[in-house]
Scaffold this motif. Sequence first.
Motif, PDB file in Angstrom:
ATOM      1  N   PRO A 185       0.777  -1.231   0.000  1.00 62.07           N
ATOM      2  CA  PRO A 185       0.000   0.000   0.000  1.00 62.07           C
ATOM      3  C   PRO A 185       0.810   1.283   0.000  1.00 62.07           C
ATOM      4  O   PRO A 185       0.250   2.366  -0.188  1.00 62.07           O
ATOM      5  CB  PRO A 185      -0.801  -0.118   1.297  1.00 62.07           C
ATOM      6  CG  PRO A 185       0.095  -0.911   2.206  1.00 62.07           C
ATOM      7  CD  PRO A 185       0.785  -1.900   1.313  1.00 62.07           C
ATOM      8  N   GLY A 186       2.110   1.226   0.212  1.00 67.46           N
ATOM      9  CA  GLY A 186       2.891   2.442   0.345  1.00 67.46           C
ATOM     10  C   GLY A 186       3.042   3.201  -0.964  1.00 67.46           C
ATOM     11  O   GLY A 186       3.261   2.602  -2.023  1.00 67.46           O
ATOM     12  N   ARG A 187       2.940   4.531  -0.898  1.00 67.88           N
ATOM     13  CA  ARG A 187       3.208   5.408  -2.025  1.00 67.88           C
ATOM     14  C   ARG A 187       3.899   6.647  -1.480  1.00 67.88           C
ATOM     15  O   ARG A 187       3.408   7.270  -0.532  1.00 67.88           O
ATOM     16  CB  ARG A 187       1.916   5.821  -2.754  1.00 67.88           C
ATOM     17  CG  ARG A 187       1.121   4.664  -3.353  1.00 67.88           C
ATOM     18  CD  ARG A 187       1.866   4.037  -4.535  1.00 67.88           C
ATOM     19  NE  ARG A 187       1.070   3.007  -5.203  1.00 67.88           N
ATOM     20  CZ  ARG A 187       1.045   1.736  -4.854  1.00 67.88           C
ATOM     21  NH1 ARG A 187       1.747   1.325  -3.782  1.00 67.88           N
ATOM     22  NH2 ARG A 187       0.327   0.856  -5.518  1.00 67.88           N
ATOM     23  N   TRP A 188       5.036   7.012  -2.096  1.00 66.76           N
ATOM     24  CA  TRP A 188       5.791   8.151  -1.612  1.00 66.76           C
ATOM     25  C   TRP A 188       6.157   9.064  -2.784  1.00 66.76           C
ATOM     26  O   TRP A 188       6.734   8.610  -3.776  1.00 66.76           O
ATOM     27  CB  TRP A 188       7.083   7.694  -0.926  1.00 66.76           C
ATOM     28  CG  TRP A 188       6.875   6.859   0.306  1.00 66.76           C
ATOM     29  CD1 TRP A 188       6.826   7.287   1.594  1.00 66.76           C
ATOM     30  CD2 TRP A 188       6.719   5.433   0.352  1.00 66.76           C
ATOM     31  NE1 TRP A 188       6.635   6.221   2.442  1.00 66.76           N
ATOM     32  CE2 TRP A 188       6.561   5.062   1.708  1.00 66.76           C
ATOM     33  CE3 TRP A 188       6.686   4.435  -0.620  1.00 66.76           C
ATOM     34  CZ2 TRP A 188       6.385   3.756   2.124  1.00 66.76           C
ATOM     35  CZ3 TRP A 188       6.488   3.118  -0.222  1.00 66.76           C
ATOM     36  CH2 TRP A 188       6.351   2.791   1.145  1.00 66.76           C
ATOM     37  N   ARG A 201       2.780  11.181   1.250  1.00 65.11           N
ATOM     38  CA  ARG A 201       2.274   9.828   1.072  1.00 65.11           C
ATOM     39  C   ARG A 201       1.140   9.878   0.051  1.00 65.11           C
ATOM     40  O   ARG A 201      -0.041   9.857   0.389  1.00 65.11           O
ATOM     41  CB  ARG A 201       1.800   9.266   2.403  1.00 65.11           C
ATOM     42  CG  ARG A 201       2.915   9.025   3.418  1.00 65.11           C
ATOM     43  CD  ARG A 201       3.894   7.975   2.942  1.00 65.11           C
ATOM     44  NE  ARG A 201       3.266   6.697   2.740  1.00 65.11           N
ATOM     45  CZ  ARG A 201       3.193   5.725   3.663  1.00 65.11           C
ATOM     46  NH1 ARG A 201       3.729   5.901   4.846  1.00 65.11           N
ATOM     47  NH2 ARG A 201       2.601   4.585   3.390  1.00 65.11           N
ATOM     48  N   THR A 202       1.529  10.003  -1.201  1.00 62.75           N
ATOM     49  CA  THR A 202       0.561  10.120  -2.277  1.00 62.75           C
ATOM     50  C   THR A 202       1.176   9.602  -3.566  1.00 62.75           C
ATOM     51  O   THR A 202       2.361   9.239  -3.589  1.00 62.75           O
ATOM     52  CB  THR A 202       0.113  11.584  -2.441  1.00 62.75           C
ATOM     53  OG1 THR A 202      -0.979  11.651  -3.359  1.00 62.75           O
ATOM     54  CG2 THR A 202       1.246  12.462  -2.963  1.00 62.75           C
ATOM     55  N   GLU A 203       0.387   9.575  -4.621  1.00 65.43           N
ATOM     56  CA  GLU A 203       0.872   9.123  -5.922  1.00 65.43           C
ATOM     57  C   GLU A 203       0.353  10.060  -7.002  1.00 65.43           C
ATOM     58  O   GLU A 203      -0.852  10.291  -7.109  1.00 65.43           O
ATOM     59  CB  GLU A 203       0.406   7.694  -6.205  1.00 65.43           C
ATOM     60  CG  GLU A 203       0.987   7.117  -7.490  1.00 65.43           C
ATOM     61  CD  GLU A 203       0.699   5.637  -7.639  1.00 65.43           C
ATOM     62  OE1 GLU A 203       1.528   4.918  -8.222  1.00 65.43           O
ATOM     63  OE2 GLU A 203      -0.365   5.189  -7.157  1.00 65.43           O
ATOM     64  N   ARG A 204       1.295  10.608  -7.771  1.00 62.42           N
ATOM     65  CA  ARG A 204       0.920  11.428  -8.922  1.00 62.42           C
ATOM     66  C   ARG A 204       2.110  11.517  -9.866  1.00 62.42           C
ATOM     67  O   ARG A 204       3.219  11.108  -9.515  1.00 62.42           O
ATOM     68  CB  ARG A 204       0.422  12.799  -8.493  1.00 62.42           C
ATOM     69  CG  ARG A 204       1.373  13.679  -7.719  1.00 62.42           C
ATOM     70  CD  ARG A 204       0.726  15.043  -7.513  1.00 62.42           C
ATOM     71  NE  ARG A 204       1.575  15.969  -6.795  1.00 62.42           N
ATOM     72  CZ  ARG A 204       1.515  16.194  -5.498  1.00 62.42           C
ATOM     73  NH1 ARG A 204       0.636  15.540  -4.753  1.00 62.42           N
ATOM     74  NH2 ARG A 204       2.334  17.065  -4.926  1.00 62.42           N
ATOM     75  N   PRO A 205       1.921  12.019 -11.084  1.00 63.98           N
ATOM     76  CA  PRO A 205       3.026  12.086 -12.042  1.00 63.98           C
ATOM     77  C   PRO A 205       4.236  12.817 -11.476  1.00 63.98           C
ATOM     78  O   PRO A 205       4.114  13.802 -10.745  1.00 63.98           O
ATOM     79  CB  PRO A 205       2.405  12.842 -13.216  1.00 63.98           C
ATOM     80  CG  PRO A 205       0.950  12.546 -13.131  1.00 63.98           C
ATOM     81  CD  PRO A 205       0.650  12.496 -11.653  1.00 63.98           C
ATOM     82  N   ALA A 206       5.434  12.300 -11.811  1.00 61.08           N
ATOM     83  CA  ALA A 206       6.672  12.865 -11.296  1.00 61.08           C
ATOM     84  C   ALA A 206       7.731  12.827 -12.390  1.00 61.08           C
ATOM     85  O   ALA A 206       7.553  12.202 -13.439  1.00 61.08           O
ATOM     86  CB  ALA A 206       7.138  12.064 -10.073  1.00 61.08           C
TER      87      ALA A 206
END
Length: 251
Positions: A185-188, A201-206
């Motif tokens: 479940p981790g998102r950094w 602690r999120t997910e988006r374009p990088a």
Amino acid sequence: MEITAHIDALRREGTLLGDAAARTDPDAPVPTCPQWRLRDLVLHIGQVHRWVTATVRDRLPVRMDAERRQAARGPEPDDAGLVAWFRTGHATLVDTLTAAPADLACWTFMPAPSPLAFWARRQAHETAVHRIDADAAAGAEGPPTDPRLALDGIDELLGGFLTASRSTVRSERPRTLQVSPDDGPGRWLLTIGPEPLTVERTERPADLTLTGPARDLYLLLWNRLPAGTGRVAADGDGSLLDLWRETATIG
């Protein structure tokens, strides 16, 4: 992870480290730590276990000075006694953490729910990463890191060590790095710039997105996974990964 799970991981990883060291020449190079031979690695982790044991056992309120730290480490073993010396210190640390009270008060160096939670977690990961180093020196891949431990270790590294003011992960211009395990479940989302990096602690374009099993991301972020190995997909600006390898160091 709960404190008991961290202590269990410390017990397991230390046992594996000792097993790897027992089948390896103490003079063998450590590919993941080129400045070390195996004896240097085992001495380092064995000494760490001993001064942490003293910190917890004696409930020290401040960091040990150099003299007390040396006393806690004790005399260095010769090569013939190196593995037994390591195993003794490791077992004593496990026993000390297991017996420590929940309201333990002692020195720590990063925020945590409690000093006991801090030291159980920190020593689980200290030992797990160096177990990987011992396996590398032995020339044989050991058991894979448990995914739960790997996810927890990514969180400790990114949210603890590398956001500190002393962190050397810097960039002249802001750049973003997304870490996305595909089995947990981790998102950094990391923003790297002239100041200490920030973590969401999120997910988006990088600028660069790293995707793969938690255990491989754990090793990659700790700079234990050589380029082109493992199952991590790097999508975006590859120079950001080069920057990470050069600057993401823990002293």
